[in-house]
Structure formats: structure tokens, C-alpha cells
Scaffold this active site. Structure first.
Site, PDB file in Angstrom:
ATOM      1  N   GLY A 240       0.841  -1.206   0.000  1.00  0.00           N
ATOM      2  CA  GLY A 240       0.000   0.000   0.000  1.00  0.00           C
ATOM      3  C   GLY A 240       0.865   1.241   0.000  1.00  0.00           C
ATOM      4  N   SER A 241       0.246   2.354   0.360  1.00  0.00           N
ATOM      5  CA  SER A 241       0.969   3.625   0.332  1.00  0.00           C
ATOM      6  C   SER A 241       1.938   3.710   1.508  1.00  0.00           C
ATOM      7  CB  SER A 241      -0.023   4.777   0.417  1.00  0.00           C
ATOM      8  OG  SER A 241      -0.648   4.751   1.689  1.00  0.00           O
ATOM      9  N   VAL A 244       0.042   4.585   4.791  1.00  0.00           N
ATOM     10  CA  VAL A 244      -0.588   3.424   5.443  1.00  0.00           C
ATOM     11  C   VAL A 244       0.489   2.528   6.058  1.00  0.00           C
ATOM     12  CG1 VAL A 244      -1.866   1.271   4.951  1.00  0.00           C
ATOM     13  CG2 VAL A 244      -2.638   3.442   3.964  1.00  0.00           C
ATOM     14  N   GLY A 245       1.576   2.316   5.313  1.00  0.00           N
ATOM     15  CA  GLY A 245       2.635   1.412   5.756  1.00  0.00           C
ATOM     16  C   GLY A 245       3.348   1.919   6.995  1.00  0.00           C
ATOM     17  N   GLU A 262       5.602  -3.386   1.508  1.00  0.00           N
ATOM     18  CA  GLU A 262       5.847  -3.110   0.089  1.00  0.00           C
ATOM     19  C   GLU A 262       5.059  -1.834  -0.216  1.00  0.00           C
ATOM     20  OE1 GLU A 262       6.129  -2.498  -3.284  1.00  0.00           O
ATOM     21  OE2 GLU A 262       4.650  -4.044  -3.799  1.00  0.00           O
ATOM     22  N   CYS A 296       3.172  -0.074  -8.474  1.00  0.00           N
ATOM     23  CA  CYS A 296       4.219   0.417  -7.553  1.00  0.00           C
ATOM     24  C   CYS A 296       5.493   0.644  -8.347  1.00  0.00           C
ATOM     25  CB  CYS A 296       4.536  -0.609  -6.477  1.00  0.00           C
ATOM     26  SG  CYS A 296       3.123  -1.159  -5.600  1.00  0.00           S
TER      27      CYS A 296
END
Ligand code: UN1
Length: 510
Positions: A240-241, A244-245, A262, A296
């Protein structure tokens, strides 16, 4: 639609399952899945409740106790069967990926092919979960390390690769003896349900327990947050972004859980004066507009030597002119829609910021209207001139916006610009010069997890470890030895002698 029927997708679908038994919660709200391709309602999915999640974890815990005792190559056999079932469903599942997410049909099928490939890879890997044997410093002692399963792996995936990323995690976790609970993006729950439908008969016919591969469809703020905090999930893999990560990493670290992150990329291609333009132009265009710039690994920056700047600029602008934008289900089109209107807004805002910061749009920037574009999610891909230091260039905008950045002098100047972003996923150089290629790949070259020569930044094969450095999160998934992230390592020392020599020669007379 035939492919929906084939995959067992109904008008109303249950949100959570354990691979066999579907839960029947209907009072937590539902997600209406609207295709970005035509703006039509595909189907809806009921959201799972907290109780569903609890049941799922309990069922998974029981399944783990059984699964961890299955010999790894036999786990590989189940993964082989999954791969075969995916082969049979490649067309239908790929079509659903395309319709639900908006990527082109070719890319939808390609995504399912990645799933099949990882099954093959995992099958082989299931016989190669090797530790090392080390010579002990003590006589008649054996020293080695081995890898054990972790338990329940939480897999949180993004909309852009709605099924492949799950399979990279789930198939590797499975051969490692882990069970998994999957929370897909709430933008693409149907493909996840289709996969549960594909898996269920395999689980049943092999007399395997429910809870081996589980799915939960719920809100990130609710189910997602519960997963991050849940001690019973020793590992969570998140795609995710970076925003968020970062939050997820903090929450998981607080409980000493493991995470595989990731996150965002800001991938660049360097083009030196010795670049082969015949290779570079198609490589750039695919990497920049494939999946409508929502990978990504999408190329977001081209760092171009001043001596070829105008020539390359003209060639890419010309190539963009021939791109066909339209329904992803029509194979004649090169680029489909963005995932939703929110993504269109982000694209527009990024372009506004770019111009305010001094950038110049060379082509693209429109939201398409009219026949075939009713969903409001189709945009034209952008090529713009920019400086690497612009705040907007430093960000990952998940849309087809390509920044041209000029460099002069030696390659080291290009590498400096290349590495001067917070993300570190994928990178490429186009050059026919061996010294330049090797310098780019050297430890003072690209700082990314993936670095390529004479191919674009996207389209990584499953055989390599996938992931990146810096704010991309440092995680590795898929091939190479990424499997080690799904297991716990144990160092073992065995004394088979008749005395007990203490380490470091210490004498301890008692
Ligand atoms: C992603 O965008 O999250 O390298 C994954 C690629 C694909 C995977 C992308 N194999 O472009």
C-alpha cells in the site's frame, strides 16, 4: 456475464470465509463494486463483523496446528493443485481483474499468469527450505539452523494487483507451513472472493482444514486495524501507500510483530548519451502508462542527459500520441481507466501542483468524457518537464504522469538525482556502455531494491525478490529467498560427546 458465473460471483456476496464455510453476516454494511471500465455495478459484498474476524482467527489457529505438521513438499503439492486450478480459470479470473480494477485484459491475464508462476516456484521451493550447517568450535558438537513456520500470516493487499500480490505472499507462506488471512482492498473484493471459490474445492478434496486460506472483507479502520494489533498474527505483509505502511509498521513493531512492507515507489529511468533509443522508447512507454500508471513499479521520472533530451522528449511525446485509451476489455486499447473518481481527483491535483511549482505539461492532462468514458475514470497520460526537487515530483502520484528531468555531465550527476527521493523500489538505466551499466548497479549506484539495465522499471518477474528500500519499506516478497521472511529461524547446537565443554573455553568447576 459468463466469467462472473464461472467464478461463482453472485449479485450479493458474503464478505468473509475460511475457504469452505461462508459466513452469513449481512448487517455490517456492504461494498458496491463499481467497475471503472463502464461505471456499472458489478456486484456487492457484505462486510464482515468483529465476530467474523474472531471466528476466522480461531479457525486459522486450529488449521495451523494441522498444516504445520504436513511435510513441506506435501504442502507444495497443494500449491501445485492451486496452480492447476488457476490455469483453468486464467481467462475468467483475468477478465474479472480487468473489469473490476480497470487494467487491460492482457494485463489481467498476465496477473493471473504471475499467480500460476508463483505456484510453480513455491512448489519447487517446498523442497528447498534450507538452513545452514555450521562447524562448531566445540568437539563432538553439531551446529545448524533451521526454519519453522510462523503461524497466521495477515496479508493486506492493494487494488492495483488485486490477486497476484496475494499469491506471492500466500503461496510462499503456505509452503512454509503458515496459514493466512487475507484482507483485500475494499476497491477489489470480487477477485478475492473468486479466488476463495477456486480454492474451496481443493481444500475440500484434500481433506484439509478450513482456515488454511482465509478471506476477510472489511473496513481498513476496523478489520485492518484489528489485524495490525492482533498478537495472534506474528507476521503481516502489507502492500500500500507509504502513509498506510508507516502507521502499520509502527503498530506492528509496538507488539514486536514482524512485517513485510511493500510501499510506494518513485521509480526512475536514467538515459545516458549511450542509450539505445529503439529499446528505450517502448520500455519507457510501457513502464509509464501500463496499468494506467498505477503500479508500484511505474516509471515516474526519466532522468535524461541533455545531449539527447530534445530527441527523446520528441520520441516519447510522439509515442504517447498513438496510445489508445478506452475500455480495458477491448484488446485494441493500450490504457484503461484509473481505479475511481478519487484517483482522477488526485491526478488533477498533482498536475495543478506541478504547474504551480514550475513544471510544464507537454502532453495529456485531460479527463475524458463522452462515449465509452461514462465512468469518469479515464484520463490522458501526461509527460511533463520538471525538476527533481519539486515537492510533487518527490511524491508518488498513482497516475500516468511522467516527469522529464534533465542532467548534464557524468553519470554520477544522474545517479544523484535518481537517488534523491525518499522511495527506493525500482530503477533502470538505458545504456550500451558497460561501465555506465555496472556503475548504476554498484553500491554507489541505484539505491533501489530493483535495478535494471535496458528494460523499464515495471514487469518484475516472480523469480526475484520483490521490494524496495527507504520509504518503500524494506520488505521482500515472491522469489529468491523471500520465503525466509515467512518463517522463524532457529539455531540448534547438539552435543553428541561424553563431556560438556563450555563455550569460549570457560571452566566452571562444580
Ligand atoms: C505492484 O505494483 O504492486 O513488477 C506490483 C511489476 C509487477 C508487480 C507490480 N510484476 O510491475
Amino acid at each position: 456475464m459468463k466469467f462472473l458465473e464461472k467464478l461463482g460471483i453472485k449479485a450479493k456476496n458474503q464478505g468473509s470465509s475460511t475457504g469452505l464455510k461462508w459466513n452469513s453476516t449481512c448487517d455490517q454494511g456492504e461494498i458496491n463494486v463499481i467497475s471503472p471500465a463502464d461505471g456499472k455495478l458489478l456486484a456487492s459484498v457484505y462486510l464482515a463483523s468483529k465476530d467474523d474476524y474472531e471466528n476466522l482467527v480461531e479457525t486459522s489457529q486450529k488449521a495451523f496446528k494441522i498444516w504445520r505438521k504436513v511435510p513441506a513438499p506435501k504442502r507444495g503439492e497443494i500449491v501445485r493443485q492451486i496452480g492447476n486450478e488457476l490455469r483453468k480459470n486464467k481467462n475468467a479470473l483475468g477478465t474479472l481483474v480487468s473489469y473490476e480494477m480497470g487494467k487491460s485484459l492482457q494485463e489481467g491475464w498476465g496477473e493471473v499468469q504471475e499467480m500460476i508462476d508463483i505456484c510453480d516456484f513455491a512448489l519447487g521451493q517446498s523442497r528447498q527450505l534450507c538452513g545452514s550447517t555450521i562447524h562448531s568450535e566445540r568437539e563432538s558438537h553439531r551446529l545448524y539452523d533451521q526454519y519453522h513456520p510462523l503461524g497466521i500470516v495477515g496479508i493486506i493487499t492493494a487494488f492495483n494487483f488485486p490477486v497476484a500480490v496475494w499469491s506471492w505472499n500466500a503461496m510462499i507462506a503456505a509452503i512454509c507451513g503458515d496459514v493466512n488471512i487475507w484482507k483485500p482492498s475494499s476497491k477489489t473484493p470480487l477477485t478475492a472472493i473468486a479466488i476463495q471459490n477456486i480454492l474451496a474445492p481443493i481444500i475440500k478434496s484434500n481433506n484439509l482444514p478450513e482456515g488454511l486460506f482465509s478471506l476477510i472483507v472489511g473496513r481498513g479502520s476496523d478489520v485492518g486495524e484489528t489485524m495490525l494489533n492482533d498478537q495472534r498474527l506474528p507476521l503481516i505483509s502489507i502492500t500500500g501507500s507509504t502513509r498506510v505502511g508507516r502507521h502499520a509498521a509502527e503498530v506492528i513493531a509496538r507488539r514486536f510483530g514482524k512485517s513485510i512492507l511493500e510501499l510506494g515507489g518513485n521509480n526512475a529511468i536514467i538515459m545516458t548519451p549511450e542509450a539505445n533509443l529503439k529499446l528505450a522508447v517502448p520500455g519507457i512507454v510501457f513502464s509509464a502508462v501500463g496499468t494506467a500508471g498505477q503500479r508500484c513499479t511505474t516509471t515516474r521520472r526519466i532522468i535524461l542527459h541533455e545531449s539527447i533530451y530534445d530527441q527523446v522528449k520528441d520520441l516519447i511525446v510522439k509515442a504517447y500520441g498513438s496510445l489508445k485509451i478506452g475500455s480495458p476489455l477491448d484488446e485494441a486499447n493500450h490504457m484503461g481507466p484509473l481505479i475511481d473518481k478519487g484517483a482522477v481527483k488526485d491526478y488533477q491535483n498533482a498536475l495543478k501542483a506541478l504547474v504551480e511549482q514550475g513544471g510544464k505539461i507537454l502532453t495529456g492532462g485531460e479527463v475524458l468524457e463522452g462515449d465509452g468514458y461514462e465512468s469518469g475514470c479515464y484520463v490522458t497520460p501526461v509527460i511533463a518537464e520538471a525538476e527533481n526537487s519539486y515537492p510533487i515530483v518527490q511524491e508518488e502520484t498513482f497516475a500516468p504522469i511522467l516527469y522529464l528531468i534533465r542532467y548534464s555531465g557524468e553519470l554520477e550527476n544522474a545517479i544523484k538525482l535518481h537517488n534523491d527521493v525518499v522511495q527506493g523500489l525500482s530503477s533502470s538505466i538505458f545504456t550500451d556502455n558497460l561501465q555506465e551499466a555496472e556503475e548504476f548497479l554498484s553500491h554507489w549506484g541505484s539505491d533501489c531494491g530493483i535495478a535494471n539495465v535496458n528494460i523499464g522499471t515495471s514487469g518484475a518477474e516472480i523469480g526475484g525478490a520483490f521490494g524496495g528500500e527507504k520509504e518503500t519499506g524494506g520488505g521482500r516478497e515472491s522469489g529468491s529467498d523471500a520465503w525466509k521472511g515467512y518463517m522463524r529461524r532457529q539455531t540448534n547446537t547438539i552435543n553428541y560427546g561424553r563431556t560438556i565443554p563450555l563455550a569460549q573455553g570457560i571452566k566452571f568447576d562444580i
